[in-house]
Design a protein around this motif. Sequence first.
Motif, short mmCIF file in Angstrom:
data_model
loop_
_atom_site.label_atom_id
_atom_site.label_comp_id
_atom_site.label_asym_id
_atom_site.label_seq_id
_atom_site.Cartn_x
_atom_site.Cartn_y
_atom_site.Cartn_z
N ALA A 51 0.84 -1.20 0.00
CA ALA A 51 0.00 0.00 0.00
C ALA A 51 0.87 1.25 0.00
CB ALA A 51 -0.92 0.00 1.22
N LEU A 52 1.94 1.22 0.80
CA LEU A 52 2.82 2.39 0.87
C LEU A 52 3.55 2.61 -0.45
CD1 LEU A 52 4.29 2.03 4.45
CD2 LEU A 52 2.77 3.79 3.65
N VAL A 53 3.99 1.50 -1.09
CA VAL A 53 4.67 1.62 -2.38
C VAL A 53 3.72 2.23 -3.41
CG1 VAL A 53 5.63 0.32 -4.32
CG2 VAL A 53 6.36 -0.20 -2.01
N TYR A 54 2.45 1.80 -3.39
CA TYR A 54 1.46 2.38 -4.28
C TYR A 54 1.35 3.88 -4.02
CZ TYR A 54 -3.04 3.40 -6.41
OH TYR A 54 -4.02 3.96 -7.17
N GLY A 55 1.41 4.25 -2.76
CA GLY A 55 1.35 5.68 -2.41
C GLY A 55 2.51 6.47 -2.95
N THR A 56 3.70 5.85 -3.07
CA THR A 56 4.87 6.61 -3.53
C THR A 56 4.78 6.95 -5.02
OG1 THR A 56 6.11 4.62 -4.08
CG2 THR A 56 6.43 5.53 -1.88
N LEU A 57 3.92 6.26 -5.77
CA LEU A 57 3.91 6.48 -7.22
C LEU A 57 3.57 7.92 -7.57
CD1 LEU A 57 2.27 3.16 -8.43
CD2 LEU A 57 4.68 3.75 -8.29
N ASP A 58 2.85 8.61 -6.65
CA ASP A 58 2.51 10.00 -6.90
C ASP A 58 3.55 10.97 -6.33
OD1 ASP A 58 0.23 9.41 -8.20
OD2 ASP A 58 -1.06 9.53 -6.44
N MET A 59 4.55 10.43 -5.66
CA MET A 59 5.53 11.31 -5.00
C MET A 59 6.41 11.98 -6.06
SD MET A 59 5.61 10.88 -1.49
CE MET A 59 7.26 10.78 -0.85
#
Lengths: 117, 183, 139
Positions: B99-107
């Motif tokens: 879930a956190l890796v998915y969140g980084t895609l917008d970083m």
Amino acid sequence: MAWLGLYNYWVVIFLMMAGFYAVITRGNLVKKIVGLNLFQTSVFILYISMSKVQGGTAPIVDNEFAIYSNPLPHVLILTAIVVGVATTALGLALVVRIRESYGTVEEDEIHHLDKSF
Amino acid sequence: MEHLIVIVLLSFLAITAVAIVMLHDLVAVVMLFGIFSLLSAVIFLVLDAVDVAFTEAAVGAGISTVLMLGTLALTTPKEKTSPRFAPIPLLVVIITGAALVYGTLDMPRYGDPTAAIHQHVAPRYLERAPRETGIPNVVTAVLASYRGYDTLGEVTVIFTAGVGVMLLLGSPRRQTKRKRGKR
Amino acid sequence: MRHHLILRIVAKLLIPPILLFALYVQFHGDFGPGGGFQAGVIFGAGFILYALIFGVETAKKVAQPEIVRVMVAVGVLLYGAVGLVSLLLGGSYLDYSVLAHDPVRGQHLGIFIIELGVGITVAAVMITIFFTFASRGRS
């Protein structure tokens, strides 16, 4: 190679999860504190990674340089590291006291002793 | 090139973290944690955070290693080995991580100068801090002047932690082990 | 540790530069990397090294626990007192501009003093924590 720009965050998440795993699976209280510290350090790296500006330098202003990295995360993390070691020491002190009272630092044995009262 | 160094160092960090979680000899764990801190200090240095690198090297590789070794001397240097494999925590960790890796895609990407974080107060600090405080090191200026309340709070936390350790361990040891049976 | 000759000699050579470096980091933190937090930790590490090599009892003679314990509070009080002084001089709490005639000089002075406060507290807390842990095993 655009995905390489996210490598820092992925390693941060890996470290975070390693610390998390150590906290939830290991019964030894010292190991739990080491796990918490892993988690903490991963957050430090996350902040510092975000503060980096390509081609920038350390935020000490001088006429020679024009681009500096963002100083604000540095300030936050600088204090967090020292506060972190102070709170870690407090946690370790609690572990020492638990050992003196229960004779063990393993979580399951402590629960067992608690129940036997 | 600079980013390549960071990538290699971060990979070392990940390997060290795996070793820390897997090992059962706590003395080795603590020594590896010292190495881990030193490696992260080097990463901070490469990422231009000189002040942070400084602190991390002194704290992580120095003081916290000594404190943890001291704790091991007062408790036990061996972790009780638990042979059973725990699938549920591993699953929890993997799902959270995904879930956190998915969140980084917008970083914002590494070193992106247009990232939101670099548009807010940071340019103002960099531009005005040397003029307003007479101090070229912006980190010190922000720490002590612009965020003075924050730092006062942090110092108080350190003070409180010190007092807490003194309260917990400062008084002479009582014979609690004997008393427990009579309670 | 009585018989480790090499460790003792190396530590004797290293400890004065470590303490001196801590002071440099403390007072040069305005212009280069450094400041109270770093200096305090390095200063504490110097004393901890001394205690590790020469024994906690010897170290306690150098840094007497009573004095170190007072120092823990002195740093925070120094920090808070700067805020009070700026309040009394007509500014808001921790606004250093009123500390001197020139706002920039005032800022510089304020930052210098509060960094000193931070350094004292951090160093004292680190030394105290180490002494407390080290004395525990013996009592």
